[in-house]
Design an enzyme around this catalytic site. Structure first.
Site, PDB file in Angstrom:
ATOM      1  N   LYS A   1       0.853  -1.191   0.000  1.00 16.52           N
ATOM      2  CA  LYS A   1       0.000   0.000   0.000  1.00 16.52           C
ATOM      3  C   LYS A   1       0.889   1.241   0.000  1.00 16.52           C
ATOM      4  O   LYS A   1       1.753   1.412   0.858  1.00 16.52           O
ATOM      5  CB  LYS A   1      -0.826   0.007   1.282  1.00 16.52           C
ATOM      6  CG  LYS A   1      -2.302  -0.113   1.066  1.00 16.52           C
ATOM      7  CD  LYS A   1      -2.973  -0.068   2.397  1.00 16.52           C
ATOM      8  CE  LYS A   1      -4.434   0.098   2.252  1.00 16.52           C
ATOM      9  NZ  LYS A   1      -5.082   0.228   3.560  1.00 16.52           N
TER      10      LYS A   1
HETATM   11  C1  E4P Z   1      -8.373   0.404   3.765  1.00 19.61           C
HETATM   12  O1  E4P Z   1      -7.626   0.187   2.852  1.00 19.61           O
HETATM   13  C2  E4P Z   1      -8.359   1.694   4.496  1.00 19.61           C
HETATM   14  O2  E4P Z   1      -7.122   1.883   5.123  1.00 19.61           O
HETATM   15  C3  E4P Z   1      -9.491   1.765   5.481  1.00 19.61           C
HETATM   16  O3  E4P Z   1     -10.664   1.282   4.845  1.00 19.61           O
HETATM   17  C4  E4P Z   1      -9.700   3.143   6.060  1.00 19.61           C
HETATM   18  O4  E4P Z   1     -10.887   3.146   6.801  1.00 19.61           O
HETATM   19  P1  E4P Z   1     -11.247   4.309   7.838  1.00 19.61           P
HETATM   20  O5  E4P Z   1     -11.576   5.540   7.076  1.00 19.61           O
HETATM   21  O6  E4P Z   1     -12.437   3.767   8.576  1.00 19.61           O
HETATM   22  O7  E4P Z   1     -10.050   4.482   8.733  1.00 19.61           O
END
Ligand code: E4P
Length: 214
Positions: free
Chosen positions: A83
């Site tokens: 990521k």
């Molecule tokens: C996934 O890839 C993201 O990091 C995650 O869905 C972020 O979610 P949030 O906005 O609830 O922290």
């Protein structure tokens, strides 16, 4: 449509797998911090447990540092996806990593043009964050819809992971606009199967059946 689970908690991942609803996993530094364990050990266990893609996020903000971290993370398992944040340095790193055959998930996407740039750099996945947009009164799902259209127009193979999901309606809308993947927190994954009328209906069937037997 694929379902990923958005967690670094191994028990939640195992329960999700028992439900047959885990095609992959996404983690991030905040989710790992919640576990209060050695992050490397947590990630290795997730990679061993899940056959599908597991997203692991870099912490560096400069392209060279991101690439160095990404190579180490990628060596943890064949299913590792790295990521990378949607920044200028991040996009440079995505180009380098794509050329090296390392899979990437460009994260923190808040507008369709960012998704287009990530796809042009060769990202395997893009993650538009819809809940965080909804939180500030912008329609999060609109960016997913537009991104689907852009990728279709130009035949990009980059897959769209709808992220920052807060409720079952987000999953429904992601499916309706044709997103490839929804990454879903464990509590929402469980909610997907529930409806009060199902519970009431089952209770009535069982009560009536008891009546016949009685
Ligand atoms: C996934 O890839 C993201 O990091 C995650 O869905 C972020 O979610 P949030 O906005 O609830 O922290």
């Amino acid at each position: 449509m694929k379902f990923f689970i958005d967690t670094a908690n191994i028990d939640e991942i195992k329960k999700g797998m028992e439900m047959g609803l885990v095609d992959g996993v996404t983690t991030n530094p905040s989710l790992l911090a919640k576990e209060k364990k050695d992050p490397q050990a947590v990630l290795q266990e997730i990679l061993r447990t899940v056959p599908g893609p597991v997203s692991l996020e870099v912490i560096s903000t400069a392209s060279d540092g991101m690439c160095e971290e990404a190579r180490k993370l990628a060596s943890l398992g064949d299913n590792a996806v790295i990521k990378i944040p949607m920044t200028e340095e991040g996009i440079k790193a995505v180009r380098t990593l794509t050329n090296e055959g390392i899979k990437t998930n460009v994260t923190l996407i808040f507008q369709p043009i960012q998704a287009l740039i990530a796809a042009k750099a060769g990202a395997t996945y893009v993650s538009p964050f819809i809940g965080r947009l909804d939180d500030i009164s912008q329609r999060g799902m609109d960016i997913v819809d537009d991104t689907c259209r852009i990728f279709f127009n130009y035949g990009f193979e980059t897959e769209i992971i709808v992220a920052s999901i807060r409720n079952p309606v987000h999953v429904l809308d992601a499916a309706l606009v044709g997103a490839d993947i929804a990454t879903i927190p464990f509590n929402v994954l469980k909610q997907l199967m529930n409806h009060p009328l199902t519970d009431i209906g089952l209770e009535r069937f069982l009560k009536d059946w008891q009546g016949i037997k009685g």
